[in-house]
Design an enzyme around this catalytic site. Structure first.
Site, PDB file in Angstrom:
ATOM      1  N   MET A  20       0.728  -0.986  -0.003  1.00 10.38           N
ATOM      2  CA  MET A  20      -0.161  -0.075   0.141  1.00 10.38           C
ATOM      3  C   MET A  20       0.823   1.061  -0.086  1.00 10.38           C
ATOM      4  O   MET A  20       1.909   1.207   0.543  1.00 10.38           O
ATOM      5  CB  MET A  20      -0.912   0.013   1.217  1.00 10.38           C
ATOM      6  CG  MET A  20      -1.391   1.364   1.557  1.00 10.38           C
ATOM      7  SD  MET A  20      -2.914   1.193   2.993  1.00 10.38           S
ATOM      8  CE  MET A  20      -1.616   1.101   4.164  1.00 10.38           C
ATOM      9  N   ASP A  22       0.233   5.796  -0.807  1.00  2.00           N
ATOM     10  CA  ASP A  22      -0.780   7.098  -0.538  1.00  2.00           C
ATOM     11  C   ASP A  22      -2.310   6.658  -0.008  1.00  2.00           C
ATOM     12  O   ASP A  22      -3.145   5.971  -0.949  1.00  2.00           O
ATOM     13  CB  ASP A  22      -0.786   7.981  -1.673  1.00  2.00           C
ATOM     14  CG  ASP A  22       0.347   8.069  -2.355  1.00  2.00           C
ATOM     15  OD1 ASP A  22       1.553   7.387  -1.899  1.00  2.00           O
ATOM     16  OD2 ASP A  22       0.508   8.968  -3.467  1.00  2.00           O
ATOM     17  N   THR A  82      -2.652   8.637  -7.612  1.00  2.66           N
ATOM     18  CA  THR A  82      -3.338   9.152  -6.397  1.00  2.66           C
ATOM     19  C   THR A  82      -4.407  10.285  -7.072  1.00  2.66           C
ATOM     20  O   THR A  82      -4.073  11.041  -7.809  1.00  2.66           O
ATOM     21  CB  THR A  82      -2.199   9.788  -5.540  1.00  2.66           C
ATOM     22  OG1 THR A  82      -1.800   8.909  -4.603  1.00  2.66           O
ATOM     23  CG2 THR A  82      -2.690  10.899  -4.678  1.00  2.66           C
ATOM     24  N   ARG A 145       1.022  15.280 -11.487  1.00  5.94           N
ATOM     25  CA  ARG A 145       0.080  14.316 -10.855  1.00  5.94           C
ATOM     26  C   ARG A 145      -0.516  14.716  -9.347  1.00  5.94           C
ATOM     27  O   ARG A 145      -0.112  15.564  -8.838  1.00  5.94           O
ATOM     28  CB  ARG A 145       0.938  13.036 -10.768  1.00  5.94           C
ATOM     29  CG  ARG A 145       2.003  13.222  -9.967  1.00  5.94           C
ATOM     30  CD  ARG A 145       2.943  11.943  -9.894  1.00  5.94           C
ATOM     31  NE  ARG A 145       4.073  11.979  -9.020  1.00  5.94           N
ATOM     32  CZ  ARG A 145       5.354  12.338  -9.666  1.00  5.94           C
ATOM     33  NH1 ARG A 145       5.154  12.626 -10.980  1.00  5.94           N
ATOM     34  NH2 ARG A 145       6.419  12.185  -8.861  1.00  5.94           N
ATOM     35  N   ASP A 234       9.336  14.919  -3.644  1.00  4.29           N
ATOM     36  CA  ASP A 234       9.833  13.548  -4.206  1.00  4.29           C
ATOM     37  C   ASP A 234      11.221  13.452  -4.118  1.00  4.29           C
ATOM     38  O   ASP A 234      11.734  12.257  -3.920  1.00  4.29           O
ATOM     39  CB  ASP A 234       9.474  13.641  -5.897  1.00  4.29           C
ATOM     40  CG  ASP A 234       9.397  12.480  -6.546  1.00  4.29           C
ATOM     41  OD1 ASP A 234       9.265  11.331  -5.805  1.00  4.29           O
ATOM     42  OD2 ASP A 234       9.497  12.293  -7.794  1.00  4.29           O
TER      43      ASP A 234
HETATM   44  C1  FRU Z   1       3.075   9.460  -4.319  1.00 10.84           C
HETATM   45  C2  FRU Z   1       3.165   9.023  -5.455  1.00 10.84           C
HETATM   46  C3  FRU Z   1       2.445   9.896  -6.192  1.00 10.84           C
HETATM   47  C4  FRU Z   1       1.673   8.898  -7.118  1.00 10.84           C
HETATM   48  C5  FRU Z   1       1.675   7.654  -6.524  1.00 10.84           C
HETATM   49  C6  FRU Z   1       1.840   6.571  -7.280  1.00 10.84           C
HETATM   50  O1  FRU Z   1       3.731   8.299  -3.289  1.00 10.84           O
HETATM   51  O2  FRU Z   1       4.546   8.713  -6.186  1.00 10.84           O
HETATM   52  O3  FRU Z   1       3.026  11.157  -6.632  1.00 10.84           O
HETATM   53  O4  FRU Z   1       0.427   9.465  -7.676  1.00 10.84           O
HETATM   54  O5  FRU Z   1       2.592   7.733  -5.551  1.00 10.84           O
HETATM   55  O6  FRU Z   1       1.500   5.116  -6.512  1.00 10.84           O
END
Ligand code: FRU
Length: 536
Positions: A20, A22, A82, A145, A234
């Protein structure tokens, strides 16, 4: 079964198995709290990302539901990433999420419940005209995103903000306007940008009331309201926030203190924590924060145990009008329904350089409330250290002091959670709140860190902490939640009946008086939804 090993938590949300990340689209609907989450149905490592789904009556006991969305369209075939939920005034729900397309482009997609009369919101329809937003000129295909919950401006148009970056290092959040959630217009400029912070993931943007104890719906604005901007960086994998002012005419946000801007100032949580997201709970008028806690053991260990990561206990978020600079995060009160028997310790003297056992028996599932006062024994010199230093072993005049959690009787494993007041050159104390994982486990292939950050302790305040212990996670809140640390630990000795609790004071120049109330916490029911059964 390795899946039920001791590292598995007892009252934190985790999927039954596999990976798991976000929290996604949290919302309250017809008596149920819904949590969606980034989920790999096939493995304990990241990949094949779908939306897992669970519901709860009280944010503590959870029932797993079938996957809400899977990658089955060209616009999300490489991942249903997400996103966030928005309630429209007519009661409809729109879900905006990021899809990774068949061409590996990050786009924003629209989905909605197939049946609004279903309180479980089991089925989700993806808008056939997806995507509704594609990377604009100047933004890379893989830097676009995690759309936020939308809010409506004074002009009646909705806005949504989406994290990105420009020229590699300028972290920023774009703003789109829409009337119908199908057609979007990118606004000139950005909501906010901070040089050097890199890609902003999982942006969260929400109002907080300057006074009072109620949370605000996402579209609230005007006098008495400030706005919080949060980005998940990030580059460093930490969540940062700043408090400021939103101008709904220009669609710009300005930090109260530019030196504490997003990504260079306060952190949501100083431990292992990422991709957090809030939602407004209309049922109790709270703004509630979810956050993802990753593992810090090896990928092989995750594959062996068959699962990876958990979510924090949901936290209420309020503006701290005593400092005017911080948020206050606090475990939702529903967690207190797990409290079993309690033990009180009053004015326990912990002398400089000593450890005092707290005789409460097994200490793997606890809710600890502790208050500390210091009595100075010697005059102090200016301290060099200005943070959590080398952890609990580094001694100063005024600290560190606090508790040792998930420790065994012989102290071969222990995790100190502590305050470190540091004497500054102007004679005032700066206090740091810290967790030291260095001796948390005899295993040598786990990541053991000293975590922490500064915490304001005001003139009329004692040092206080609340600590939730749940087998392999320690969530710690200082001064009512001004500074928070989530920590993963993997003891090998201090497990089940062998886990103990201690007070410690490693200061050289103060005695500490501690008063604590400690509850054993029950396990929560977290299991598949009992479809077909008549009662739940
Ligand atoms: C953050 C992330 C988001 C992305 C998702 C992909 O942890 O990298 O930016 O939408 O996880 O699983």
């Amino acid at each position: 079964n390795a899946m039920f090993s001791w590292q598995r938590t007892a009252y934190h949300f985790q999927p039954e198995k596999n990976w798991m990340n976000d929290p996604n689209g949290p919302l309250y609907y017809k008596g149920w709290y819904h949590l969606f989450y980034q989920y790999n149905p096939f493995s304990a490592i990241w990949g094949n990302i779908t939306w897992g789904h669970a519901v709860s009556r009280d944010l503590i006991h959870w029932l797993y539901l079938p996957l809400a969305m899977v990658p089955d369209q060209w616009f999300d075939i490489y991942g249903v990433w997400t996103g966030s939920a928005t309630f429209l005034p007519d009661g409809k729900i729109v879900m905006l999420y990021t899809g990774k397309t068949n061409g590996s482009v990050q786009v924003q997609n629209l989905a909605y419940p197939a049946n609004l009369s279903d309180p479980l919101l089991l089925h989700w329809d993806k808008y056939p005209g997806n995507p509704v937003m594609v990377p604009p000129p100047g933004i890379q295909d893989d830097d676009f995103r995690d759309p936020t919950t939308a809010w409506v401006g004074p002009d009646g148009k909705w806005r949504v903000t989406i994290g990105s970056r420009f020229n590699t290092t300028l972290g920023l959040s774009l703003v789109y306007q829409t009337k119908n959630f199908i057609d979007y217009e990118l606004l000139d400029g950005v909501l906010h940008a901070v040089p050097g912070t890199g890609m902003w993931e999982c942006v969260d943007f929400y109002p907080v009331a300057i006074n009072g104890s109620l949370g605000l719906d996402t579209s609230a604005m005007g006098p008495g309201i400030k706005h919080v901007l949060k980005a998940s960086l990030d580059d460093t994998k930490v969540d940062h926030y700043a408090i400021g002012t939103y101008d709904p005419i220009k669609d710009k946000w300005t930090p109260d203190n530019p030196k504490m801007d997003v990504g260079i100032g306060l952190r949501v949580d100083y431990g292992r924590y990422y991709a957090s997201k809030t939602f407004f709970d209309p049922h109790t008028q709270r703004r509630i924060l979810w956050g993802w806690i990753n593992e810090t053991d090896t990928e092989n260990a995750d594959l062996r145990k068959g699962w990876a990561s958990l979510q924090t206990i949901p936290r209420t978020v309020l503006f701290d009008n005593k400092t005017g600079t911080h948020l206050l995060q606090w475990p939702v009160k529903e967690v207190e329904s797990l409290r079993l028997n309690s033990t009180v310790f009053k004015d326990v003297l912990v002398e400089a350089g000593s450890i005092v056992p707290l005789d409460i028996g097994t200490a793997t599932q606890l809710d600890i409330v502790a208050e500390f006062e210091i009595e100075q024994l010697e005059s102090s010199t200016t301290d060099e250290a200005s943070d959590c230093g080398n952890g609990a072993v580094e001694r100063n005049t005024f600290g560190p002091f606090g508790i040792l959690v998930i420790a065994d009787d012989s102290l071969s494993e222990l995790t100190p959670v502590f305050f470190r007041p540091v004497n500054t050159s102007d004679g005032s104390l700066n206090t740091y709140f810290c967790t030291d994982e260095k001796r948390s486990s005899k295993a040598n292939d786990v990541f053991k860190q000293v975590y922490g950050g500064e915490v304001p302790v005001l003139e009329d305040e004692k040092y206080n902490m609340r600590v939730l212990v749940d087998h392999s996670i320690v969530e710690s809140f200082a001064q009512g939640g001004r500074t928070v640390i989530s920590s993963r630990v993997y003891p090998t000795e201090a497990i089940y009946g062998a886990a103990r609790l201690f007070l410690f004071n490693n200061a050289t120049g103060v005695n500490v008086k501690a008063t604590l109330k400690i509850w054993d916490l029950n396990s929560a029911f977290i299991r598949p939804f009992p479809f077909g059964e008549t009662t739940i």
